[in-house]
Design a protein around this motif. Structure first.
Motif, short mmCIF file in Angstrom:
data_model
loop_
_atom_site.label_atom_id
_atom_site.label_comp_id
_atom_site.label_asym_id
_atom_site.label_seq_id
_atom_site.Cartn_x
_atom_site.Cartn_y
_atom_site.Cartn_z
N VAL A 26 1.01 -1.57 -0.45
CA VAL A 26 0.53 -0.19 -0.01
C VAL A 26 1.02 1.18 -0.05
CG1 VAL A 26 -1.98 1.37 0.90
CG2 VAL A 26 -1.68 -1.22 1.65
N LEU A 27 0.28 1.88 -0.72
CA LEU A 27 1.10 3.58 -0.70
C LEU A 27 0.60 4.35 -0.50
CD1 LEU A 27 3.26 5.37 -1.63
CD2 LEU A 27 2.12 5.67 -3.93
N ILE A 28 0.79 5.33 0.59
CA ILE A 28 -0.59 6.93 0.59
C ILE A 28 0.54 7.74 -0.23
CG2 ILE A 28 -1.24 8.47 2.71
CD1 ILE A 28 -0.83 5.39 4.42
N LEU A 29 -0.84 8.19 -0.55
CA LEU A 29 -0.58 9.87 -1.09
C LEU A 29 -1.38 10.84 -0.67
CD1 LEU A 29 -0.31 9.30 -5.06
CD2 LEU A 29 1.85 9.35 -3.54
N THR A 30 -0.49 12.55 -0.94
CA THR A 30 -1.17 13.95 -0.29
C THR A 30 -1.39 15.12 -1.19
OG1 THR A 30 -1.62 15.10 1.76
CG2 THR A 30 0.31 14.52 0.92
N SER A 31 -2.95 15.42 -1.38
CA SER A 31 -2.18 16.88 -1.55
C SER A 31 -2.46 17.82 -1.19
CB SER A 31 -3.97 17.00 -2.35
OG SER A 31 -4.70 16.61 -1.12
N ASP A 32 -1.06 17.28 0.43
CA ASP A 32 -1.35 18.26 1.71
C ASP A 32 0.04 18.33 2.43
OD1 ASP A 32 -1.65 20.30 3.71
OD2 ASP A 32 -2.49 18.24 5.44
N SER A 33 0.50 19.74 1.30
CA SER A 33 2.33 19.94 2.40
C SER A 33 2.73 19.81 3.26
CB SER A 33 2.58 20.43 1.68
OG SER A 33 1.76 22.08 1.92
N GLN A 34 1.85 19.55 4.79
CA GLN A 34 1.89 19.41 5.81
C GLN A 34 2.10 18.14 6.54
OE1 GLN A 34 -0.67 21.71 8.72
NE2 GLN A 34 -1.83 21.98 6.78
#
Length: 239
Positions: free
Chosen positions: A40-48
């Motif tokens: 599983v890989l997690i991506l984000t659109s939150d630079s925090q």
């Protein structure tokens, strides 16, 4: 090909990052038919990059980001748990060219990872990109008028067939919240969308967050109810 799961709500503070991490960790603990475990890989659109805090990796040095991968194919994702990886984000402003490359990059990642979970926040147009890319959408929510009303508006904007579950989070039981919860279930009756039992506001969860642990890192019986709720969502994702 792997699935892309976008965790989405236009309202902040409903627990998107926390829920994304709990589901991702849960998936890695499940065995596939071939005897291996899901990757599983997690991506984000939150630079925090709050995922790093919640998983106990707040002090780690970030070497490569999603931007490096999309622009130059350079990867060095952070290992959060066994079979669980995270690709951090450096900034929250994206060009049209970047966004087009992002879609292709995620398609490539689907060949390597069984599940890609996206912690999605309203960041310009990229939020819509993550909804378009998603094979499944999970919506966390508060039980208040503003948030539940926002969910119904959100559901008018996206493909209902993609929505797998709505997860009431940080729930404080009262007469009003009980009525709202029942109204939410009634509004979605017959849609095939799972409305889970509420995840109650809890000092147990607060302490796990402070310690950088997930509910799957704990052997306490106090987390079993939370685990069952998250697992009910995971079951939907495995269908």
């Amino acid at each position: 090909m792997g699935k892309v799961i976008t965790v989405k709500n236009n309202k902040g503070g409903v627990g998107k990052s926390w829920l994304t991490l709990q589901m991702a960790h849960a998936l890695t603990l499940l065995e596939k038919n071939d005897g291996n475990f899901y990757k599983v890989l997690i991506l984000t659109s939150d630079s925090q990059n709050n995922i790093l805090d919640f998983s106990g990796h707040s002090e780690i040095e970030i070497e490569k980001t999603l931007e490096d991968y999309v622009k130059a194919g350079e990867r060095n994702e952070i290992r959060l748990r066994e079979n669980l990886y995270y690709m951090p984000l450096a900034k929250s402003h994206f060009s049209k060219v970047f966004r087009e490359k992002l879609k292709k990059s995620i398609e490539t990642l689907k060949n390597e990872f069984d599940f890609i979970l996206i912690d999605s926040v309203p960041v310009l147009e990229i939020d819509q990109d993550f909804l378009d890319i998603a094979t499944d959408i999970i919506i966390p929510t508060y039980m208040d008028k503003a948030t539940t009303g926002g969910i119904l508006r959100l559901m008018e904007e996206i493909d209902l067939k993609k929505i797998r579950a709505i997860v009431p989070n940080r729930y404080i039981k009262s007469k009003k919240t009980e009525i709202m919860f029942e109204e939410l279930k009634n509004n979605l009756d017959g849609t095939g969308i799972l409305v889970t039992e509420p995840i109650k506001q809890s000092s147990v969860i607060h302490n796990l967050i402070e310690d950088g642990k997930t509910i799957w890192d704990s052997k306490s019986k106090d987390v079993e109810g939370f685990q069952m709720i998250i697992y009910s969502v995971v079951e939907e994702l495995l269908k």
